[in-house]
Design a protein around this motif. Structure first.
Motif, short mmCIF file in Angstrom:
data_model
loop_
_atom_site.label_atom_id
_atom_site.label_comp_id
_atom_site.label_asym_id
_atom_site.label_seq_id
_atom_site.Cartn_x
_atom_site.Cartn_y
_atom_site.Cartn_z
N GLU A 10 0.84 -1.19 0.00
CA GLU A 10 0.00 0.00 0.00
C GLU A 10 0.89 1.26 0.00
O GLU A 10 0.73 2.13 -0.84
N GLY B 135 0.68 1.26 -3.98
CA GLY B 135 -0.40 2.25 -3.89
C GLY B 135 0.15 3.66 -3.98
O GLY B 135 -0.31 4.48 -4.77
N ALA B 136 1.17 3.93 -3.17
CA ALA B 136 1.84 5.23 -3.22
C ALA B 136 3.30 5.03 -2.92
O ALA B 136 3.68 4.18 -2.11
N ASN C 139 -3.94 11.16 -2.49
CA ASN C 139 -4.94 10.56 -1.62
C ASN C 139 -4.33 9.53 -0.67
O ASN C 139 -3.40 8.83 -1.04
N HIS C 140 -4.86 9.46 0.54
CA HIS C 140 -4.35 8.43 1.46
C HIS C 140 -5.22 7.17 1.46
O HIS C 140 -4.90 6.21 2.17
N LEU D 242 -5.74 4.01 -0.22
CA LEU D 242 -4.84 3.29 -1.14
C LEU D 242 -5.16 1.80 -1.14
O LEU D 242 -5.68 1.28 -0.17
N PRO E 132 -5.05 4.30 -6.11
CA PRO E 132 -5.52 5.18 -5.03
C PRO E 132 -6.92 5.71 -5.36
O PRO E 132 -7.28 5.83 -6.54
N SER F 285 0.49 6.70 -6.64
CA SER F 285 0.80 8.09 -6.32
C SER F 285 2.31 8.21 -6.10
O SER F 285 2.93 7.32 -5.53
#
Lengths: 440, 440
Positions: A335, A355-356, A375-376, A378, A389, B400
Motif C-alpha cells: 500500500e 499504492g503510493a 490521496n491516502h 490506497l 488510489p 501516487s
C-alpha cells in the motif's frame, strides 16, 4: 523494550516461503456479522426512516424520533470549524487546499474530458464523461474518527463535479467530533446525517423518506459497515474494502535509523494487524533500526498496538542489493512504499506495483497521510497489482458515443451481419441489414 | 403472432410505480451454486493442476491427465483462423481493427500517461501509470460462445500494454469453436487453456503448477463462473458481474417502425430476461412498432426467447415529449440507449447515465455490438449511474508519487504533525517532526 521481530535474509534457503508466511493474511469473514448486516439492510430497505431511527436508538443511544433531527445543519459544521484552535484550523485548511490542488491536477491529467472523432464517412465515435450525481461518504465515529479521511474522500468527489455529497457519521451518545465536522465543512460536504453502521449504508444505498439514495458509497468503517457495503455493491458503487494498512520501507542504509524506525511505527500504531516491513542490503543498518525500535517504543503512547503489530506481522529483511529490494517490493505490491535512499527515483523506476511511493529520506509516509496532496485511501493486501488510489476517476463514469452515418452503416452493416449470423443472432443481423441501402 | 407487451403512459396515474415494476430485477443468488463454487475454488487453491484436471474430466468429459494437454498451441489458433470462410475471416479482422483503433484513441484520451509536477520548494508530486502484468479472460463454451466478446475483452488489455493475456474457454466433449479461437489469435491472446467453470476461475486467481496466476479476470460466464469471480475478488480484480442485457430506444416517431422493432428484437433474442423498452411521444408510432413486432416475430429463429423477453420484461411507453423521454432514460440508466431521432445529439446532451448511446436512425445497436469500435461490455441494471464500459482504463492502475524536498518537509511536517496529534497518532507526528530542521 525488547521487540521480537522476524528477520529474514533473501539469500537463505526457503526465503520465498518465509516471505509468503509474512505476507499471508486471510480476511476473516464473520458469518454472524454478515447476517446481521443483511437483516439491517433489508429492514432499512423496507421501512426507511423508521428502521434507521430504531437502529440508531439501539446502537448509538440517540433518542431522536424523526430523521430530520439526525441531520446536522450547515451552521453546526461551520460552528465546529470556527471553534477549532487557530493552529489546528490552519493545518486542516492547508491540508485541504493541498489535497484539492493535487486532485485538480489529477482531474486534468487522468482523462475526465469527453472526446470524439469523426471518420471519413461521417461516422462519429467517442466517449462522454460525466460526474456521478450523488455520493455518500461513510465516516466512522468514536476512536477511529479521522478528519483527514473526510478530506481524502470528499475532495476528489467535489473536484470530479459530483453534484451532492452526503456524509454519514455515527455519534454514539451524541458525542460529536468537531475536527470531523470542520473537515466536512472545508471539504464541501452538502449534508451530514449522524447515523452509522449497516443502517447508514442501507439508507444511502436505498434511500429513505429523508436520506436521498446515492450512486456510490466510499469511506472506511467497521466489520458491519464493510459487510453492508459488500452487500449493496451493484445497487450502488463502492470503493475497495480495505484490509489492514501496510508500509514497506526500502532503505539503502544511509537514512537515520531513528527516522526509519519511526516510519515503521507510524504504520504499526494504526492497528495490531497493520504490517511494517523493512528491506535493506545493509545488515548493520537493519540492526541499528531494530535497536532504535526497541529504544523508542517506550515513548509511544500506542506502544501496545505497535508491539503487537511489529511482532505479529512485521519483518526486517536483508536483501542482496537495492535491485532485489525492488523485485521483492513488486511481489509484495505494498500500500505504502518508502524508498529512503540516495537517488530514490532510479529505484522507483523499477517499481510496478505500489499504492503510493514516498521517495527520498524527507518523504515520510505521514506527510502523504495528511497533506502532501495525493490521496491516502490506497489499495491494500497486494491489490495495488490491479487497483489504484482513490481519485477523481472514481467519481466519474463514461458513456460510449456512436453516431453512424448512412454511408458508414453500409460498411459496418455488412461486417456486423456477417458476425451476427456467425453467432446465431439473426435479429442482430437483420437490424444491421435494415440500414443497408436497398435492403429494407 | 400476438405479443402482449406492457404499455405505459407517462401522464397516467401511478406511472412512476409502474415504471419501477418494469425495471425491478432482483438477481437471484443461488446458495447451492455459491457453495459449490467455493468448494471448487478451495480445492483448486490446495491441489492446483490435479484438481483442475479432475473437474474438467467431470464437467467437460475431457480425459487429459496433464494440464499441458489442455493448453492449445499458437498453431491451433492460427489454424482456426486460416480455416475460416474468407468473408467471415475478413469481417472478424475488420471488426478487430476497428475495436483496436477506438481503444487506441481511448488510451490517449483517458489519461493512461504518468504525470508529475514540481512545487516551488522542489517537492514533486504525481502519478505513475502502469499496465497490469497479466490478465485472464474467461470465454464461455457452448451455445453462448461469442467471438466478438473475445475481441472486446482482449483488445483493450492489449492496447493498455498488459504483458500477458491468458484465455480460458471450456470445450465440453472436446468441441472447439473455431471462430472463438480465431478471434483469440487476432486479438493477440498469449495462451489458451481449454478449461472452464469455477475451476478455471480458481486456476487464474491462485495459479497452478501450469496456469500462471493473473492480476485480473474479465469476461462473462454462467452462474458458477459469476459466483467464483465474486469470491476471488480481492485476490484478483474482476470486471462487473453483468445482469441481463437491456436496450432503451427513444424514438421521435420518424424512424421506420420495422427498424425499431428489429432493434428491440436484437436485445430480446439474447435471453428471456433481457429487457427492451421503447419511449416515444408518438402514440401512433408506438402502435406501428407493436404491429411490426407481431408481424416480424414469426421470421425470427429465436422467437420463443424474444416473445418471453418482450412479454415478461419489455415495455412500450408513451411520453409527453422527447425531453421527458431523456429524463426517464436518466432514471433507467440503460446499458444501451438508442436515440433514433432527428438531431439525436441535442437529446444525447441531456443524457447523464447510459452505458453506450447509439445516435441517429442508422446506428443500430448491433453495429456497436460487433464493429463500430467502442466496447460492447457495458454496465447493466442501472449501474451506468456509477460505472463505465470496459476499457483501456480497466487494465491500468496508478501509483501516487511523492518526493518531498528538505524545504518542503519543513512546511508539510508542521501541518502533518498538528493533524496527527489531533487524531491521536503520535508516531505519525514524530515521523514528520524528525524531518524538521533542528528537531531530530
Amino acid at each position: 523494550m525488547k521487540l521480537d521481530i522476524r528477520k529474514l535474509d533473501s539469500t537463505a534457503d526457503g526465503f520465498a516461503a518465509r516471505l509468503n508466511d509474512v505476507l499471508a493474511f486471510e480476511a476473516s469473514e464473520d458469518a454472524a456479522i454478515d447476517r446481521a448486516a443483511a437483516e439491517i439492510l433489508a429492514d432499512v430497505k423496507a421501512r426507511g426512516d423508521a428502521a434507521v431511527l430504531e437502529y440508531t436508538h439501539r446502537f448509538d443511544r440517540l433518542s431522536a424520533t424523526r430523521m430530520d433531527a439526525l441531520e446536522l445543519p450547515a451552521s453546526a459544521l461551520e460552528a465546529a470549524l470556527d471553534g477549532l484552535e487557530p493552529k489546528r484550523r490552519a493545518a486542516l485548511e492547508a491540508a485541504a487546499a493541498r489535497v484539492r490542488a493535487y486532485h485538480e491536477k489529477q482531474r486534468i491529467e487522468c482523462g475526465t474530458h469527453s472526446w470524439q472523432y469523426a471518420e471519413a464517412d461521417g461516422t462519429v465515435l467517442g466517449q462522454k464523461v460525466t460526474p456521478l450525481d450523488r455520493v455518500g461518504i461513510y465516516v466512522p465515529g468514536g476512536k477511529a474518527a479521522y478528519p483527514s479521511s473526510v478530506l481524502m474522500n470528499a475532495i476528489p468527489a467535489r473536484v470530479a463535479g459530483v453534484k451532492e455529497i452526503i456524509m454519514v457519521v455515527p455519534t454514539p451518545d451524541s458525542v460529536q467530533n468537531p475536527l470531523v465536522l470542520a473537515a466536512a465543512h472545508i471539504a464541501g460536504v452538502d449534508r451530514v446525517f449522524t447515523i452509522g453502521g449497516a443502517q447508514a449504508v442501507g439508507a444511502l444505498a436505498y434511500g429513505t423518506q429523508t436520506v436521498p439514495a446515492v450512486d456510490k458509497i466510499v469511506g472506511p468503517g467497521n466489520a458491519f459497515v464493510a459487510a453492508a457495503k459488500r452487500r449493496v455493491f451493484g445497487t450502488v458503487g463502492i470503493d475497495m474494502i480495505a484490509g489492514p494498512s501496510e508500509i514497506l520501507v526500502i532503505c539503502d542504509g544511509t537514512t537515520d535509523a531513528d527516522w526509519v524506525a519511526m516510519d515503521l511505527f507510524s504504520q504499526a500504531e494504526h492497528d495490531e494487524l497493520a504490517q511494517s516491513i523493512l528491506l535493506s542490503p545493509d545488515a548493520a543498518f537493519i540492526e541499528k533500526v531494530h535497536a532504535s525500535l526497541e529504544r523508542q517504543i517506550g515513548d509511544m503512547p500506542r506502544r501496545d498496538v505497535i508491539a503487537a503489530s511489529l511482532q505479529g506481522r512485521g519483518a526486517l529483511i536483508k536483501v542482496r542489493d537495492m535491485a532485489e529490494a525492488c523485485d521483492i517490493a513488486n511481489q509484495i505490491a505494498p500500500e505504502h512504499l518508502e524508498i529512503s535512499a540516495t537517488d530514490a527515483q532510479q529505484w522507483a523506476d523499477k517499481i510496478r506495483h505500489a499504492g503510493a511511493m514516498f521517495l527520498g529520506r524527507f518523504t515520510s509516509e505521514s506527510l502523504g497521510d495528511y497533506c502532501a496532496g495525493p490521496n491516502h485511501v490506497l489499495p491494500t493486501s497486494r491489490t495495488a497489482r490491479f487497483s489504484s488510489p482513490l481519485g477523481v476517476y472514481d467519481f466519474i463514469k463514461r458513456s460510449s458515443m456512436i453516431e453512424v452515418s448512412e454511408q458508414g452503416a453500409q460498411m459496418l452493416g455488412e461486417i456486423a451481419a456477417e458476425l451476427a449470423y456467425g453467432e446465431g443472432l439473426q435479429a442482430h443481423a437483420r437490424s444491421a441489414e435494415y440500414r443497408l441501402r436497398g435492403r429494407s
